[in-house]
Every structure is written in structure tokens, then in C-alpha cells.
Design an enzyme around this catalytic site. Structure first.
Site, short mmCIF file in Angstrom:
data_model
loop_
_atom_site.label_atom_id
_atom_site.label_comp_id
_atom_site.label_asym_id
_atom_site.label_seq_id
_atom_site.Cartn_x
_atom_site.Cartn_y
_atom_site.Cartn_z
N ASP A 123 0.83 -1.20 0.00
CA ASP A 123 0.00 0.00 0.00
C ASP A 123 0.87 1.25 0.00
O ASP A 123 1.87 1.33 0.73
CB ASP A 123 -0.90 -0.03 1.24
CG ASP A 123 -1.90 1.09 1.27
OD1 ASP A 123 -2.73 1.17 0.37
OD2 ASP A 123 -1.85 1.90 2.23
N GLU A 176 1.50 -0.67 -5.12
CA GLU A 176 0.45 0.31 -5.37
C GLU A 176 1.17 1.65 -5.43
O GLU A 176 1.41 2.29 -4.42
CB GLU A 176 -0.60 0.32 -4.27
CG GLU A 176 -1.77 1.24 -4.62
CD GLU A 176 -2.25 2.13 -3.48
OE1 GLU A 176 -3.33 2.72 -3.59
OE2 GLU A 176 -1.54 2.26 -2.47
#
Length: 555
Positions: free
Chosen positions: A218, A277
Site C-alpha cells: 500500500d 500500489e
């Protein structure tokens, strides 16, 4: 009048890369994203859990996916759907316990599915023991604390804004400020601190030892901030993400972190992977995250954000392939996820959603499928405000705040209080029309979205011209709004046509239809995927390609 097709021309991206080494499973994998709290609920509390995921794994395997990616299920106050982690080695009780996680990994492996879990390294929860200690004045260097500006330090240290809206700084009792690029409950970690780096190495090893096959990282672009934390100089900074480098995102220092993690992953063997990401302003900047000594994949948000326009789609495909080929990495394609409006709604119709799916699944590289995408689920746009939980909705001025609409729990059956999601209700209300979009309803319908995805993934797995490789060969001389490209293989070539217009288009093709996102004129039944791929059909000339469609042809 049909346009004459000129000879296929190899795209620059394809011709610039030599033959790759024997690829790992991830280079052309189809990876299915599970948003855990909305996938399946086993205990009736209205929230999905790990046991529910385990029980529904056969659906993912039958769909034809190679791996499953699980969103965070760690101990968390749930201020941002679990992306505010209080304990990276514990399962939040709402999702189960560590035994459930272990059972899920083993069950997935038994079905031939790899398991990727989320890791959240940019920030922790404000309930994390480290941050609680920092508030008491202990170990503050693990986070980003700064004195304020202005009289008595009453103004934030700089002009940075939270992605969710408002200042990216919150003041604590002693007058200092801490950085949170997301919600105030998500304080940013200081990756210059050796303890932080060592802790995340340990966390990665913990889950690798449990058997997971990789990590989706993330905010992989965010851990390093520019020296001196300089002002940006204007507002609405969330709208700049992915369009330019910002002092808090896509700084070069993040790559040293990812190189260290690549070494750690490889210490467990060649097939444990890291997925970034990463929001980067250009395909070239994004490719830096997947250099040979860094991560294995990076989400292609340029493709996700591309409008329904043939010229734009061809451009983003070429640019993406060219950039990843320059570093020897596969391109990764994605249309929907838990943070964006579902693509059938974004593109304006279910037909376009199906066509976009077939386009994505025909491109070389790896593809991600977000849960419910295979059912053709639209965005839920009329959720009551009082039920929304997206922190961006509650704060405003940042992201659009409408992420709850793509997180509504899945329908599994046509009946029941939650359409089979669980024995109770669901944490967000499901539209009544989702009864007909449920897995059970679509499984019996050969014209359903579910059957389209199953056939597409089966063909992609069986046909050597789909998924694997790096090359697309564009056909030129087509009508405006129409794309066509060839995928070559020794087992037979596949031609892919995409019509983005609202009208049927005739093309002078010599081809046999393999799969179409919408019924083809004059073709009652498409051949089974088991049909010989190299067969030449009678539909040889002036094929009529339906509006807003994508078709795979054997040639």
C-alpha cells in the site's frame, strides 16, 4: 464502406525487449482481489471474514484465477477499512484469528491459488503501541513530528494536505504536530528510522513464514518525503497525485526500500512477489518500481484512468508496454478496485464494462480482477450518507469520498437477507436488483457476465497467444473508434477487435470468433473454448462488429 486493413505493425514496446527468461507465475497471472469485509460473512455479523473467504475460494478457482489478493485483515480500529493497522501480526477479531488466516492460505494452496496479502508501510494506526508511546514522548522519531509555524507554533509545519482532505498535520497536547497523509488516525512513519525498517522486515518474514506468496504494498510510492518537507504552494493536492511528483510521493528514496524487500523475498525462493500500489506521473516513473532488483509488479493506474476512447486506449497500452519492457518487467492491467468507481459505471454502460474486460484479458502481462467485476456489478451510487464509512467522505476536499459504492457486499444467491453474503444482513445495503446479478443466478446463464469471465480466463489459460509474451501488433486503417491487434503464437494467432463506438462496424476479416463481449450478428452460438483455435470459420468477410464490444478471433 469497409476500410482495408493494412499490414500489422509491431509496436515499439514489443520490439524493444528481447526474449525473457523463463517467466514466474506472476508474469501473466490473473489475480483476484478480495475486499475481505465485503466478500463473504461466515458468522452473521454482517461483515465479511477470513472463514467466509475460505469457504468461497472454490468460486475464485472455478473462475480461473491464479491468485487471490486479500485486503488488510490485521488488528485495526477500522478508521479506514483496515488500512490503519494497530498490530501487523494479529488478525482483527471481526475477521477471525491467526488460525483462520493459516487455514485460508492452506485451503487456497490446495486449490492451486497463490495468496497475496496487503502490507501497509507508510503509516500505522494511531492506536499502534508505537504511536501511543510517541504521544507520551517516547520513540517519536519513528513518526514525523515537527514544530508548528506562526505565533506559538499554532499553524501546521507546511502546506501539505491529506489525501482525504484538510491539513496533513494534527497538533498534539504538547503543541507539536504529526504528519498524516491520510486520516488523522493514520500517522506517517519515518522511514529514516532504523527501527521502522527492521520492524517491517520482521513483519514480512512473519507472513512469509505462514506461507503467503507475496505482498501488495500500500502507498508504495509514499514512505520517503523530500528533505526539509518543502511547501507545495497550492491547494487541492489530492488531484495532483499521479500527475506530477510531489514532495511526499514518488521520491527516489523509496526504491532503496523496495530493493531491500526484493532481497528478502528472494531469500524465500524465486516465486514470492511484491506488488506496488504506486501512483507515478508517467509510465517511465512507474517502471522504476519494477526494475529487476525491485518489485515484481506495479498497478497500471494510467490504464485504469483511461477514458473509453480508442486513440487514448491504444496510446496507454503502447506507453505501458514500452515502459515495462525497458526494464524487463511484465505490464500489469487493472480496471477496478476497492478505491475507484466500478468500471461499468465509469464507462457508462454494462456493455462497455464487458468489452473493457475482454480487452484487458487479451493484453500481455498480468491482470487483476476486483471481486464482483465478474458479475458485472455496477457502482452503488445511492447509499444513505449516514451509512457511509469512507473517511474521505467524512472529511471532504480530498478524494471524492465515494469509495463505499464499490465496497457493497457481494450477492451470492438470488434470495435471503443479504443475497447469500451471510446468515445476517450486510454492513452496507445491497440493491434489490443484485438478486439477478448473484453468482447462483448467473451460473445458470450462458450469456451472463460470470460465464463470459469464466470462458475468457479459460481461453487465456489455454491459448498461448493470450496473456503471455510482450507483443501486440496493431492493425492500421480501421474506422475511427475501432482498434484491432494481433497476438501471435506457434499454436495459432488471436486477433482482438475493440469497437468503442455506438454503431455496428463492418470489417473485412478472415477469422473465426472465439469469444465476444456481446452477441455477434449472424452467429447463433460461439464455439466452445475447446474448439481448435486455428480453425477457419465461414464468417470470413465483412464481419459486423457490434457497438461497444470486444471480440477475440482465431486467425
Amino acid at each position: 464502406m469497409a476500410h482495408e486493413l493494412t499490414s500489422p505493425s509491431m509496436s515499439d514496446s514489443a520490439s524493444s525487449c528481447g526474449s525473457p527468461a523463463r517467466p514466474g507465475w506472476w508474469r501473466d497471472a490473473v489475480i483476484y482481489q478480495v475486499y475481505v469485509r465485503s466478500f463473504a460473512d461466515s458468522d452473521g455479523d454482517g461483515i465479511g471474514d477470513l472463514r467466509g473467504v475460505r469457504e468461497r475460494l472454490p468460486h475464485i478457482a472455478e473462475l480461473g484465477a491464479d491468485a487471490v489478493w486479500l485486503t488488510p485483515f490485521y488488528a485495526s480500529p477500522q478508521a479506514d477499512g483496515g488500512y490503519d493497522v494497530a498490530d501487523y501480526r494479529a488478525v482483527d477479531p471481526v475477521f477471525g484469528d491467526l488460525a483462520d488466516a493459516d487455514d485460508l492460505v492452506r485451503a487456497a494452496h490446495g486449490l492451486g491459488l497463490k495468496v497475496i496479502v496487503d502490507i501497509v508501510p507508510n503509516h500505522t494506526s494511531d492506536r499502534h503501541p508505537w504511536f501511543q508511546q510517541a504521544l507520551a514522548g517516547v520513540g517519536r522519531d519513528r513518526y514525523v513530528f515537527r514544530p508548528g509555524r506562526g505565533p506559538a507554533g499554532a499553524e501546521p509545519p507546511n502546506d501539505w494536505e491529506s489525501v482525504f482532505g484538510g491539513p496533513a498535520w494534527t497538533r498534539v497536547a504538547d503543541g507539536t504536530w504529526y504528519l498524516h497523509l491520510f486520516a488523522p488516525e493514520q500517522p506517517d512513519l519515518n522511514w529514516k528510522n532504523a527501527e521502522v525498517r527492521a520492524e517491517f522486515d520482521s513483519v514480512l518474514r512473519f507472513w512469509l513464514d505462514l506461507g503467503v506468496d507475496g505482498f501488495r504494498i500500500d502507498v508504495a510510492h509514499g514512505m520517503v518525503k523530500a528533505e526539509g518537507l518543502p511547501d507545495i504552494g497550492h491547494g487541492q493536492q489530492a488531484k495532483l497525485i499521479g500527475t506530477q511528483r510531489l514532495p511526499f510521493f514518488d521520491q527516489d528514496g523509496v526504491h532503496e526500500i523496495h530493493r531491500g524487500w526484493r532481497r528478502l523475498l528472494e531469500s524465500y525462493g524465486p516465486d514470492r512477489i511484491g506488488v506496488a500500489e504506486a501512483w507515478a506521473p508517467t509510465p517511465e516513473r512507474l517502471a522504476l518500481y519494477v526494475r529487476p532488483d525491485e518489485l515484481h509488479q506495479a498497478f497500471n493506474f494510467q490504464f485504469l484512468n483511461c477514458p473509453w476512447d480508442a486513440t487514448a486506449l491504444r496510446s496507454v497500452v503502447d506507453e505501458s508496454l514500452r515502459a515495462t519492457a525497458s526494464v524487463g518487467a511484465p505490464t500489469t492491467w487493472v480496471l477496478s478496485n476497492h478505491d475507484v468507481v466500478r468500471h461499468p459505471t465509469r464507462y457508462g454502460s454494462p456493455a462497455r464494462g464487458r468489452a473493457a474486460a475482454l480487452l484487458m484479458l487479451a493484453l500481455p502481462g498480468s491482470a487483476y480482477v476486483y471481486q464482483g467485476e465478474e458479475l458485472g456489478l455496477p457502482e452503488v451510487v445511492d447509499l444513505p450518507d449516514e451509512l457511509r464509512q469512507d473517511p474521505a467522505f467524512l472529511r471532504g476536499d480530498g478524494q471524492d469520498g465515494l469509495r463505499d459504492g464499490c465496497r457493497v457486499p457481494l450477492p451470492w444467491t438470488p434470495e435471503g437477507p443479504s443475497y447469500g453474503f451471510g446468515p445476517g444482513g450486510s454492513w452496507l445495503p445491497q440493491p434489490a436488483e443484485w438478486s439477478g446479478l448473484s453468482v447462483a443466478a448467473q451460473a445458470a446463464d450462458p450469456g451472463s457476465d460470470l460465464e463470459l469471465y469464466r470462458r475468457a480466463l479459460r481461453l487465456r489459460r489455454e491459448h498461448p497467444a493470450l496473456g503471455a509474451g510482450e507483443a501486440v501488433e496493431w492493425l492500421d486503417g480501421l474506422p475511427e473508434g475501432v482498434l484491432a491487434f494481433r497476438r501471435r503464437s506457434e499454436g495459432g494467432d488471436v486477433l482482438v477487435t475493440l469497437n468503442t463506438t455506438a454503431r455496428e462496424v463492418p470489417l473485412p476479416l478472415t477469422a473465426s470468433p472465439l469469444l465476444s463481449s456481446t452477441p455477434l450478428p449472424g452467429v447463433l452460438v460461439l464455439p466452445s473454448p475447446a474448439t481448435e483455435f486455428t480453425a477457419r470459420a465461414a464468417h470470413a468477410h465483412n464481419v459486423r462488429v457490434p457497438a461497444d464490444s470486444c471480440v477475440w478471433w482465431a486467425i
